[in-house]
Write a protein that holds these residues in place. Sequence first.
Motif, PDB file in Angstrom:
ATOM      1  N   ASP A   1      12.815  28.819  28.106  1.00 42.30           N
ATOM      2  CA  ASP A   1      14.185  29.087  27.655  1.00 42.30           C
ATOM      3  C   ASP A   1      15.093  27.871  27.812  1.00 42.30           C
ATOM      4  OD1 ASP A   1      13.559  31.676  26.958  1.00 42.30           O
ATOM      5  OD2 ASP A   1      14.190  32.532  28.874  1.00 42.30           O
ATOM      6  N   SER A   2      14.720  26.954  28.715  1.00 43.79           N
ATOM      7  CA  SER A   2      15.539  25.757  28.935  1.00 43.79           C
ATOM      8  C   SER A   2      15.431  24.764  27.795  1.00 43.79           C
ATOM      9  CB  SER A   2      15.121  25.067  30.246  1.00 43.79           C
ATOM     10  OG  SER A   2      15.452  25.877  31.349  1.00 43.79           O
ATOM     11  N   VAL A   3      14.412  24.917  26.957  1.00 43.10           N
ATOM     12  CA  VAL A   3      14.225  23.998  25.840  1.00 43.10           C
ATOM     13  C   VAL A   3      15.228  24.347  24.744  1.00 43.10           C
ATOM     14  CG1 VAL A   3      12.609  23.140  24.102  1.00 43.10           C
ATOM     15  CG2 VAL A   3      11.787  23.707  26.392  1.00 43.10           C
ATOM     16  N   TYR A   4      15.968  23.351  24.300  1.00 41.67           N
ATOM     17  CA  TYR A   4      16.973  23.569  23.252  1.00 41.67           C
ATOM     18  C   TYR A   4      16.298  24.018  21.954  1.00 41.67           C
ATOM     19  CZ  TYR A   4      20.485  22.615  19.702  1.00 41.67           C
ATOM     20  OH  TYR A   4      21.351  22.725  18.649  1.00 41.67           O
TER      21      TYR A   4
ATOM     22  N   ASN B   1       0.609  31.888  19.922  1.00 37.84           N
ATOM     23  CA  ASN B   1       1.453  33.026  19.534  1.00 37.84           C
ATOM     24  C   ASN B   1       2.570  32.642  18.572  1.00 37.84           C
ATOM     25  OD1 ASN B   1       0.465  35.359  21.340  1.00 37.84           O
ATOM     26  ND2 ASN B   1       0.682  33.660  22.793  1.00 37.84           N
ATOM     27  N   ASP B   2       2.468  31.417  18.014  1.00 41.75           N
ATOM     28  CA  ASP B   2       3.488  30.905  17.078  1.00 41.75           C
ATOM     29  C   ASP B   2       4.869  30.851  17.711  1.00 41.75           C
ATOM     30  OD1 ASP B   2       1.674  30.543  14.973  1.00 41.75           O
ATOM     31  OD2 ASP B   2       1.872  32.629  14.350  1.00 41.75           O
ATOM     32  N   TYR B   3       4.909  30.644  19.028  1.00 50.59           N
ATOM     33  CA  TYR B   3       6.180  30.496  19.722  1.00 50.59           C
ATOM     34  C   TYR B   3       6.685  29.051  19.688  1.00 50.59           C
ATOM     35  CZ  TYR B   3       5.284  35.179  21.650  1.00 50.59           C
ATOM     36  OH  TYR B   3       5.040  36.524  21.803  1.00 50.59           O
ATOM     37  N   SER B   4       5.839  28.128  19.241  1.00 51.46           N
ATOM     38  CA  SER B   4       6.280  26.747  19.004  1.00 51.46           C
ATOM     39  C   SER B   4       5.654  26.275  17.701  1.00 51.46           C
ATOM     40  CB  SER B   4       5.890  25.824  20.161  1.00 51.46           C
ATOM     41  OG  SER B   4       4.490  25.746  20.312  1.00 51.46           O
ATOM     42  N   ASP B   5       6.321  25.328  17.017  1.00 52.85           N
ATOM     43  CA  ASP B   5       5.842  24.876  15.714  1.00 52.85           C
ATOM     44  C   ASP B   5       5.066  23.562  15.841  1.00 52.85           C
ATOM     45  OD1 ASP B   5       7.737  22.852  16.034  1.00 52.85           O
ATOM     46  OD2 ASP B   5       9.223  23.843  14.771  1.00 52.85           O
ATOM     47  N   ASP B   6       4.757  22.958  14.706  1.00 53.61           N
ATOM     48  CA  ASP B   6       3.958  21.727  14.702  1.00 53.61           C
ATOM     49  C   ASP B   6       4.672  20.569  15.390  1.00 53.61           C
ATOM     50  OD1 ASP B   6       1.999  23.084  13.358  1.00 53.61           O
ATOM     51  OD2 ASP B   6       2.585  22.371  11.376  1.00 53.61           O
ATOM     52  N   ASN B   7       6.001  20.660  15.476  1.00 55.15           N
ATOM     53  CA  ASN B   7       6.769  19.604  16.143  1.00 55.15           C
ATOM     54  C   ASN B   7       7.088  19.962  17.590  1.00 55.15           C
ATOM     55  OD1 ASN B   7       6.969  17.921  13.818  1.00 55.15           O
ATOM     56  ND2 ASN B   7       8.508  19.339  12.994  1.00 55.15           N
ATOM     57  N   ASP B   8       6.432  21.017  18.095  1.00 52.59           N
ATOM     58  CA  ASP B   8       6.616  21.487  19.474  1.00 52.59           C
ATOM     59  C   ASP B   8       8.030  21.974  19.750  1.00 52.59           C
ATOM     60  OD1 ASP B   8       3.971  20.865  20.008  1.00 52.59           O
ATOM     61  OD2 ASP B   8       4.428  18.857  20.744  1.00 52.59           O
ATOM     62  N   HIS B   9       8.711  22.479  18.702  1.00 53.69           N
ATOM     63  CA  HIS B   9      10.018  23.110  18.875  1.00 53.69           C
ATOM     64  C   HIS B   9       9.820  24.614  19.048  1.00 53.69           C
ATOM     65  CE1 HIS B   9      11.707  19.558  16.376  1.00 53.69           C
ATOM     66  NE2 HIS B   9      11.738  19.281  17.658  1.00 53.69           N
ATOM     67  N   ILE B  10      10.655  25.241  19.876  1.00 53.93           N
ATOM     68  CA  ILE B  10      10.576  26.683  20.067  1.00 53.93           C
ATOM     69  C   ILE B  10      11.019  27.382  18.782  1.00 53.93           C
ATOM     70  CG2 ILE B  10      11.423  28.633  21.423  1.00 53.93           C
ATOM     71  CD1 ILE B  10       9.583  26.746  22.939  1.00 53.93           C
ATOM     72  N   THR B  11      10.283  28.416  18.381  1.00 56.72           N
ATOM     73  CA  THR B  11      10.497  29.054  17.075  1.00 56.72           C
ATOM     74  C   THR B  11      11.342  30.334  17.184  1.00 56.72           C
ATOM     75  OG1 THR B  11       8.479  30.369  17.313  1.00 56.72           O
ATOM     76  CG2 THR B  11       8.274  28.196  16.251  1.00 56.72           C
ATOM     77  N   GLN B  12      11.738  30.817  16.016  1.00 56.76           N
ATOM     78  CA  GLN B  12      12.468  32.080  15.926  1.00 56.76           C
ATOM     79  C   GLN B  12      11.608  33.240  16.446  1.00 56.76           C
ATOM     80  OE1 GLN B  12      15.711  32.535  14.827  1.00 56.76           O
ATOM     81  NE2 GLN B  12      15.473  34.655  15.478  1.00 56.76           N
TER      82      GLN B  12
ATOM     83  N   PRO C   1      16.172  19.486  27.157  1.00 56.81           N
ATOM     84  CA  PRO C   1      14.947  19.019  26.489  1.00 56.81           C
ATOM     85  C   PRO C   1      14.791  19.685  25.137  1.00 56.81           C
ATOM     86  CG  PRO C   1      14.433  20.535  28.279  1.00 56.81           C
ATOM     87  CD  PRO C   1      15.887  20.223  28.398  1.00 56.81           C
ATOM     88  N   ARG C   2      14.231  18.964  24.183  1.00 55.19           N
ATOM     89  CA  ARG C   2      14.053  19.477  22.820  1.00 55.19           C
ATOM     90  C   ARG C   2      12.608  19.847  22.503  1.00 55.19           C
ATOM     91  NH1 ARG C   2      19.560  19.179  23.109  1.00 55.19           N
ATOM     92  NH2 ARG C   2      20.539  18.987  21.091  1.00 55.19           N
ATOM     93  N   ILE C   3      11.671  19.278  23.263  1.00 56.92           N
ATOM     94  CA  ILE C   3      10.248  19.401  22.949  1.00 56.92           C
ATOM     95  C   ILE C   3       9.530  20.181  24.043  1.00 56.92           C
ATOM     96  CG2 ILE C   3       8.119  18.131  22.452  1.00 56.92           C
ATOM     97  CD1 ILE C   3      10.278  17.706  20.374  1.00 56.92           C
ATOM     98  N   ALA C   4       8.774  21.202  23.655  1.00 49.77           N
ATOM     99  CA  ALA C   4       7.996  22.000  24.611  1.00 49.77           C
ATOM    100  C   ALA C   4       6.527  21.580  24.546  1.00 49.77           C
ATOM    101  CB  ALA C   4       8.147  23.491  24.307  1.00 49.77           C
TER     102      ALA C   4
ATOM    103  N   LYS D   1       8.610   5.748  21.223  1.00 52.47           N
ATOM    104  CA  LYS D   1       7.485   6.080  22.100  1.00 52.47           C
ATOM    105  C   LYS D   1       7.900   6.031  23.563  1.00 52.47           C
ATOM    106  CE  LYS D   1       3.428   5.038  19.272  1.00 52.47           C
ATOM    107  NZ  LYS D   1       2.156   4.293  19.212  1.00 52.47           N
ATOM    108  N   ILE D   2       8.677   5.009  23.901  1.00 52.49           N
ATOM    109  CA  ILE D   2       9.145   4.888  25.282  1.00 52.49           C
ATOM    110  C   ILE D   2      10.019   6.088  25.627  1.00 52.49           C
ATOM    111  CG2 ILE D   2      10.581   3.524  26.845  1.00 52.49           C
ATOM    112  CD1 ILE D   2       9.745   1.040  25.263  1.00 52.49           C
ATOM    113  N   LYS D   3      10.905   6.447  24.695  1.00 52.58           N
ATOM    114  CA  LYS D   3      11.839   7.543  24.910  1.00 52.58           C
ATOM    115  C   LYS D   3      11.107   8.870  25.118  1.00 52.58           C
ATOM    116  CE  LYS D   3      15.947   9.627  22.841  1.00 52.58           C
ATOM    117  NZ  LYS D   3      16.798   9.664  21.652  1.00 52.58           N
ATOM    118  N   SER D   4       9.995   9.082  24.393  1.00 48.01           N
ATOM    119  CA  SER D   4       9.259  10.330  24.495  1.00 48.01           C
ATOM    120  C   SER D   4       8.161  10.288  25.540  1.00 48.01           C
ATOM    121  CB  SER D   4       8.645  10.680  23.125  1.00 48.01           C
ATOM    122  OG  SER D   4       7.719   9.684  22.747  1.00 48.01           O
ATOM    123  N   GLY D   5       8.025   9.149  26.232  1.00 42.73           N
ATOM    124  CA  GLY D   5       7.010   9.045  27.267  1.00 42.73           C
ATOM    125  C   GLY D   5       5.643   8.671  26.753  1.00 42.73           C
ATOM    126  N   ASP D   6       5.559   8.166  25.517  1.00 42.99           N
ATOM    127  CA  ASP D   6       4.266   7.817  24.925  1.00 42.99           C
ATOM    128  C   ASP D   6       4.022   6.318  24.908  1.00 42.99           C
ATOM    129  OD1 ASP D   6       3.775  10.473  24.446  1.00 42.99           O
ATOM    130  OD2 ASP D   6       4.713  10.445  22.467  1.00 42.99           O
TER     131      ASP D   6
END
Length: 1022
Positions: A697-700, A656-667, A619-622, A784-789
């Motif tokens: 941690d499973s999120v790419y 805690n800034d552990y994910s960004d505006d695109n819901d990706h896990i951050t540095q 998965p890419r999105i948290a 949208k279908i792909k992301s469940g929206d």
Amino acid sequence: MKLKFKNQAYQTRAVDAVVNCFKGQPNTAGIGYRIDPGVEKAKDGKLYQETFLHKGWVDEISGFKNSDLSLNEQQLLENIQEVQRLQNLPQSSSLVKTNVSSLNLDVEMETGTGKTYCYIKTIFDMNKRFGWNKFIVVVPSIAIREGVYKSFEITAEHFQEIYNKKAKFFIYNSKQLHNLESFSSDAGINVMVINVQAFNARGKDNRRIYEELDDFQSRRPIDVIKANRPILILDEPQKMEGKKTLDSLKEFNPLFVLRYSATHKTQHNKVHRLDALDAYNQKLVKKIAVRGISVKGLSGTNAYLYLESIEVSRQAPIARIELEIKQDKRIKRKILRLGKGDNLYDKSNELDQYKGFVISDINAVTDTVEFKNGIQLQAGEATGDVNEIVLRRIQIREAIKAHLEKEQVLFHQGIKVLTLFFIDEVAKYRVYTDEGEEGGEYARIFEEEYLDALNELIKDSSIKDDYKKYLESISVALTHNGYFSIDKKSKRMVDPVTKKTSTEADDVDAYDLILKDKERLLSLKEPTRFIFSHSALREGWDNPNVFVICTLKHSDNTISRRQEVGRGLRIAVNHLGERQDNPSTVHQTNVLTVVASESYKDFVAALQSDISESLSERPRIANEAYFTGKVLSVDGENVEVTPQMARQIYKYLLKNDYSDDNDHITQEYHEAVKNETLAPLPEDLEPYNNQIFQLIDSVYSDVKVLEIENDRGAKTNPLNDNFEKQEFKGLWNRINRKAVYSVKFDSSELIDKCVEALNKELHVTPLEYTVQRGIQVAEIEYEKIKSGDGFEILETSNAEYGAKSIHSAVKYDLIGKIAESVQLTRRTVTDILSSIEDSIFEQFKTNPESFISQAIRLINEQKATVIIEHLSYDTIAETHDIDIFTDSQSKQDFSKAGDPLKRHIYDYVITDSKTERNFVTELDTSSEVVVYAKLPKGFSIPTPVGNYNPDWAIAFKEGTVKHIYFVAETKGSMSSMQLREIEKIKIECARKFFDEINHKINPENVKYDVVDSYGKLMEIVR
């Protein structure tokens, strides 16, 4: 030497994932059937019945085939979905069918994690649970076939101890068909190993499997095989996806197909995943380091230079540079140790091309040398007259150096080090002439470079005598060997026979020793340490003690970087065959160095790209949708993440800034994990702490694929003159004590504290369910279908389950479960629970899992408190050896080092966090500090929760502070709420330890405390 095997949790999970797909299948032993006896044939005018007259079998020959699946497709799918749900894998919507079978299960396991072991164990487990006993392992090459067969041999005793039975296994050979008859007629576990060429090639021997054979009673071998309804296990199935191969596999009439690989190309029903990132994070494979070599073009000069490395010495950094030197009537290339101010024109005996090459700076942190003419070289860079053979010589030299550096350390741990060279033709290693056989170009270069490295090592006074004796006992001619195909007639090494469309070797006799005698290679008594083999050796050979890989061949696209490193990823074993997988030291011992013919940066980029492609299913999105419905396993019970819990986790990441505006896990998240400074989860999520972070941690994440070290960045960090200062000796003499601890307390006190804590703090949240009402959006977009929206939520409502929880029908061993987790007797736990208030105990019915997990947490906290209150230390006569300061400083990663220091006992210090870096900067510039040290890991204090290693020892200038001698622990946060429970216990134990040694050496006390900055330190010492 015999390799030893043990049950490992991660491998058991892989086995269970497959076996649980057949939950509900009855245990039925092999179904008896009458084997086709064939027909009598006339031979020399006589009638005979092939093969079995000597056994007394004429007409009736009994066989035992696998019983059919009794589960229907819906039941199988539900089982598969349950397995996937418990592993948080994408759920299959249907059974993926192929022309080979209607049931295909994919098992993804990273190279080096023991997939062969796992499917052998799966064979035994399926036989035990379901009675299935006919299995065929299909492999794509001879090399893999031999490796698989070897695995069956060396694990036979191990599995007999577990299952109290042995499997019969054989390699299919069309000229030894008695094995096939035995495969069919035997009622025990039977395994056939077969390579695709044996049934999918045009050769005469390969066609026999489909032909009626006189020597097989006019039967076709394939008909005898298919009558057994075998379970097919495809090893590396991505290499067997051609139409012809798949059509051939259909002929086996399999009950179902299991597919094992690290790199599945076609997806079916995936029931287990252990990918490259999982394997690395769980420390199941070696850590990867790269020693890059690149050619740098310098305009206006043809001066040959190669910067091998930079050494750190007590005085100043030293550069090891290879250059050309004029000697009599010839020019020879030689490595010199050079310092700042050295003139290469003088060192080369006045060769004109080196005019202007005067060293102006040597930087040990950036691994660079700069000359006064403005030219700069990075370690690993060569310039000037660098052709291919020069590059190969450098690679061989670097591989030898890397090998010897590792061997110096691992030899004393009883671990054999192997180095593997991949070459593209035998002639580079062995040449055959009319006069006989002699070493090829690479063999000659190896022996020259090895002898140079050996002579330098023998002269080094810091190298231990027993290791020098070991080196001197091995002849240079015997310490390297080539493993290639052997021509049966000439007995000469030859290049492997490969098809035009493949790089896989098909030679039946290929790699005998390397594949079949891996135990001998692991013995320190066996002189072979350096192995030359053909680049066609890819999958198949998996000796665990390959620590260095060097590829001496032209780069191509047929073998990825990931495949190249795959031969050395397995965790090493020692001379007793014991796996070196201690979690605290596994990545100190197990480091694979790859000597690349390109820069570190280029090689790592290509390797990271290969690994990223293999993680495409992650998965890419948290976001909330990702966490909702995931399964958390707590104390053996499974809990599903509710929408409310998912929202809490999502908000925690954002806050805690552990994910960004695109819901990706951050540095920031990965840095916090590395530095152990993660913000705590909300209190009601704490029982699921580890599982939630595993989900995150499973999120790419693009910012963290896999840590790959720069092997050149690692160097020895010698002690400097500060170590000899009287102030440091005074400090060390005061803290150099070993001690033992004891704990004595009354169980009634613990019971009282636990009862009080449970009555006050145990609050169970009632189970809730969520109802969401929604409608499909008017315009459906693919993304949208792909992301469940694809649906719009109109209303959400939450409600508690009624008084009768859906879990109320589940039986719990409440006392046993808690007693096991807190390591107290059942009687003590009974006394605790029977004494708490009735209203508190009633909560058990509301949410049993939550009640149990919270009770365990609270009892463990009180247990820790009682231990601390009643723990005492007693010093013993034994002290720490001074060697702990030198042993821990070999091969350090200087990419984490700052500028050279003035007051530290080493010139450089390797820090683990921003807090430590800032702390060092202020310590080193403080006028009050005389000397300080980052305490080596060998300095440890025993505690009930594991050994504790304090961070810093500091000696202040007399008269400037109240506490002259100080031991500090640096933490990013001073709040006890921010510290993990285990950290708090260790810190409190350390306080008691230093109180004890202060009592012994009073009045010159050593002060111990936790600080988050230099400012906080000065508040305490003043």
